[in-house]
Motif scaffolding. Structure first.
Motif, PDB file in Angstrom:
ATOM      1  N   THR A 143     -29.102 -26.108  27.251  1.00 25.95           N
ATOM      2  CA  THR A 143     -28.320 -27.336  27.132  1.00 25.95           C
ATOM      3  C   THR A 143     -28.475 -27.876  25.717  1.00 25.95           C
ATOM      4  O   THR A 143     -29.336 -27.439  24.958  1.00 25.95           O
ATOM      5  N   SER A 144     -27.637 -28.847  25.369  1.00 25.49           N
ATOM      6  CA  SER A 144     -27.641 -29.369  24.007  1.00 25.49           C
ATOM      7  C   SER A 144     -28.867 -30.202  23.692  1.00 25.49           C
ATOM      8  O   SER A 144     -29.137 -30.520  22.542  1.00 25.49           O
TER       9      SER A 144
ATOM     10  N   TYR B  71     -18.640 -22.041  27.636  1.00 24.56           N
ATOM     11  CA  TYR B  71     -17.189 -22.234  27.745  1.00 24.56           C
ATOM     12  C   TYR B  71     -16.447 -21.086  27.084  1.00 24.56           C
ATOM     13  O   TYR B  71     -15.533 -20.482  27.666  1.00 24.56           O
TER      14      TYR B  71
ATOM     15  N   TYR C 243     -12.895 -30.042  32.891  1.00 23.26           N
ATOM     16  CA  TYR C 243     -14.189 -30.689  32.735  1.00 23.26           C
ATOM     17  C   TYR C 243     -15.256 -29.823  33.386  1.00 23.26           C
ATOM     18  O   TYR C 243     -15.064 -29.250  34.456  1.00 23.26           O
TER      19      TYR C 243
ATOM     20  N   GLN D 274     -19.757 -28.436  32.686  1.00 26.41           N
ATOM     21  CA  GLN D 274     -20.983 -28.513  31.904  1.00 26.41           C
ATOM     22  C   GLN D 274     -21.738 -27.208  32.082  1.00 26.41           C
ATOM     23  O   GLN D 274     -21.381 -26.370  32.926  1.00 26.41           O
ATOM     24  N   THR D 275     -22.763 -27.008  31.275  1.00 30.05           N
ATOM     25  CA  THR D 275     -23.531 -25.769  31.330  1.00 30.05           C
ATOM     26  C   THR D 275     -24.011 -25.490  32.748  1.00 30.05           C
ATOM     27  O   THR D 275     -23.946 -24.355  33.237  1.00 30.05           O
ATOM     28  N   GLU D 276     -24.451 -26.520  33.434  1.00 27.33           N
ATOM     29  CA  GLU D 276     -25.007 -26.359  34.785  1.00 27.33           C
ATOM     30  C   GLU D 276     -23.963 -25.959  35.812  1.00 27.33           C
ATOM     31  O   GLU D 276     -24.318 -25.561  36.929  1.00 27.33           O
ATOM     32  N   SER D 277     -22.689 -26.063  35.471  1.00 25.62           N
ATOM     33  CA  SER D 277     -21.616 -25.709  36.413  1.00 25.62           C
ATOM     34  C   SER D 277     -21.009 -24.342  36.087  1.00 25.62           C
ATOM     35  O   SER D 277     -19.903 -24.044  36.518  1.00 25.62           O
TER      36      SER D 277
ATOM     37  N   THR E 214     -24.578 -34.650  37.477  1.00 22.77           N
ATOM     38  CA  THR E 214     -24.124 -34.326  36.123  1.00 22.77           C
ATOM     39  C   THR E 214     -24.578 -35.308  35.053  1.00 22.77           C
ATOM     40  O   THR E 214     -24.631 -34.968  33.876  1.00 22.77           O
TER      41      THR E 214
ATOM     42  N   ASP F  56     -22.744 -37.715  34.270  1.00 21.26           N
ATOM     43  CA  ASP F  56     -21.483 -38.228  33.753  1.00 21.26           C
ATOM     44  C   ASP F  56     -20.907 -39.262  34.704  1.00 21.26           C
ATOM     45  O   ASP F  56     -21.082 -39.181  35.921  1.00 21.26           O
TER      46      ASP F  56
ATOM     47  N   ARG G 185     -20.611 -40.503  29.381  1.00 20.15           N
ATOM     48  CA  ARG G 185     -21.928 -40.066  29.796  1.00 20.15           C
ATOM     49  C   ARG G 185     -22.692 -41.282  30.296  1.00 20.15           C
ATOM     50  O   ARG G 185     -22.582 -42.375  29.750  1.00 20.15           O
TER      51      ARG G 185
ATOM     52  N   LYS H 287     -17.664 -30.200  18.846  1.00 18.74           N
ATOM     53  CA  LYS H 287     -17.723 -31.438  19.615  1.00 18.74           C
ATOM     54  C   LYS H 287     -18.453 -32.509  18.800  1.00 18.74           C
ATOM     55  O   LYS H 287     -19.485 -32.240  18.187  1.00 18.74           O
TER      56      LYS H 287
END
Length: 504
Positions: free
Chosen positions: A164-165, A210, A303, A305-308, A382, A384, A399, A488
């Motif tokens: 993750t970031s 992505y 939409y 995220q890394t976890e999805s 998430t 979010d 966020r 981003k």
């Protein structure tokens, strides 16, 4: 089961079809498979095998694709490394993931050499020095006979550990399984109606989840052609779309912003385009409308995220797209919006986005506490905030950590940014909260402008479109906003005041 099935099945069906175009080089699916299986046998001869973790630190090029599939073919998991990482970041990712080996581009040799004293488990280093350097470690992998068969894996086995970031602490390695990747690839290709006729631009960095799935695995699954670009140069990409009759361009909001501000925008023909895809962050409505007006193509916004694995929601390819939303949940996935005490919120009200489905990560590598905090009763939280309309369209508000509380009022930066993006002289903007003794937090807007714009003008402009408590009290004019390697906008340096030297 193995993600390598995506390549093998297409290579058997379309061996002569062009899989990759890179500069003046064209590589067929049959050739990619042969190179992958040779490299895989070379990896096995180097001691790399089942259940090991292998770091992959390369820029966009065919060797990245070959290395990715070769690692999976021997039953190992890929640990994509951001090629912009410095020594400290590289050491952390390899040690945290307990990687056995690192495949890297020689361009980053200094970083690797300076970092290797800190490696705990990484003993095998394989450098790629260029196609014309036959004696480099990576090219020696291809001296082997092709692997006879690739290793079969279970659906729950880890295929990749993607970091993750790290915006909420040290980066965490999300374990994405073979089942996750295969299900997500099929689901996305169905949504986007990908076919072997498609031509896809790969300009997003392949180390990113992505890019890897949307730009590589989905085209490979259907036999499309991927045009790999080393970096994003707006005018060059626009020219490529025209020259090669590209059908699909996946990007991030910053790229589309740069398109609409390109002086060459109207010089090219975009009639071949089926889809402009956008992910990674919410795209301003103003940019969506300008792209449709100037290029004639609607942006398909999603939409995730890394976890999805990659995607949670997506706008429909056909039919009406609700501008400002990121679409509806992908088929087979459940989505809820909840309060802090896990109660579902009514339609139209803001809550934290949580989901569950076959795209949900297995967990964070070696981080049981963080995993338990994020995955609860099978639901992935998430972080979010968003709301849904009566048709199920999801609107991202912000966020959870980015929300500003000013004088007791909740303020969502994205709402302010949408207003600012509609100003004719603003190119980019980012809104953050800064600590304030009186109000708790004060609203600060960083803006990149064309031409001279005064703070008073922007304040008046904002007051025309929003309640007074939402209007930024401070505007900071900046030459360029900090960005991640995917393009981003990153607010972390803004909060740390790292950009003060660039403020006008």
């Amino acid at each position: 089961m193995n993600v390598v099935d995506i390549l093998v099945q297409t290579a058997e069906r379309l061996p002569e079809k062009t899989a990759i175009v890179f500069k003046d080089q064209k590589i067929s699916y049959g050739q990619v498979k042969d190179l992958v299986f040779k490299a895989a046998n070379g990896l096995r001869a180097s001691g790399i095998g089942e259940n090991m973790h292998v770091g992959l630190m390369m820029t966009n090029r065919p060797e990245y694709v070959i290395s990715y599939f070769a690692i999976l073919a021997v039953g190992a998991a890929v640990v994509p490394i951001n090629p912009m990482f410095k020594e400290r970041e590289l050491v952390y990712a390899l040690n945290d993931s307990e990687s056995t080996a690192l495949i890297y581009e020689s361009h980053f040799s200094n970083v690797v050499i300076n970092a290797k004293e800190g490696f705990i488990t990484t003993r095998t280093l394989l450098a790629f020095s260029g196609e014309t350097t036959p004696n480099c470690e990576w090219n020696k992998l291809l001296d082997h006979q092709p692997l006879e068969s690739f290793i079969q894996r279970k659906a729950e086995d880890t295929a990749q550990i993607i970091y993750t970031s790290g915006t909420t602490g040290r980066p965490k390695g999300a374990m994405i399984t073979h089942g996750n990747v295969l299900w997500m690839t099929k689901t996305v290709t169905d949504i986007q109606e990908t076919s072997e006729k498609d031509k896809v631009v790969v300009v997003l960095p392949l180390f990113h989840a992505y890019a890897k799935l949307i730009c590589l695995l989905c085209p490979f699954y259907k036999g499309a052609t991927s045009y790999i670009e080393e970096r994003f140069i707006p005018d060059s990409v626009l020219e490529l779309i025209d020259r090669e009759k590209i059908t699909f361009f996946p990007g991030v909001p910053t790229m589309f912003t740069m398109f609409v501000h390109s002086p060459k925008l109207k010089e090219y023909d975009y009639s071949s385009l089926r889809i402009f895809g956008s992910g990674g962050a919410s795209i301003p409505v103003e940019i969506i409308e300008r792209i449709k007006k100037e290029i004639g193509v609607e942006i398909l916004e999603g939409y995730g995220q890394t976890e999805s694995t990659v995607m949670i929601t997506c706008q429909p390819l056909h039919g009406e797209k609700v501008v400002g939303s990121v679409g509806v949940p992908v088929p087979g996935l459940e989505l809820r919006l909840v309060t802090a005490d896990d109660q579902d919120v009514p339609t139209g009200e803001v809550g934290e986005i949580i989901f569950r489905g076959q795209n949900a990560m297995k967990g964070y590598y070696n981080k049981p506490d963080a995993t338990a905090e994020t995955i609860r009763d099978g639901w992935v939280y998430t972080g979010d905030l968003g709301y849904q309309d009566e048709s199920g369209n999801l609107f991202i508000v912000d966020r959870k950590k980015d929300m500003i509380i000013r004088g007791g009022y909740n303020v969502y930066p994205r709402e302010i940014e949408e207003v600012l993006y509609a100003h004719p002289n603003i190119i980019e903007c980012a809104v953050i909260g800064e600590v304030n003794d009186i109000f708790g937090e004060e609203i600060v807007a960083y803006v990149v402008t064309k031409g001279e714009v005064k703070e008073e003008e922007l304040s008046t402009y904002c007051k025309q479109s929003m309640a007074n408590y939402k209007v930024p009290r401070v505007f900071k004019f900046i030459d360029e906003l900090p960005k991640t390697t995917t393009g981003k906008i990153s607010k972390v340096p803004l909060r740390q005041n790292d950009t003060k030297r660039n403020v006008k």
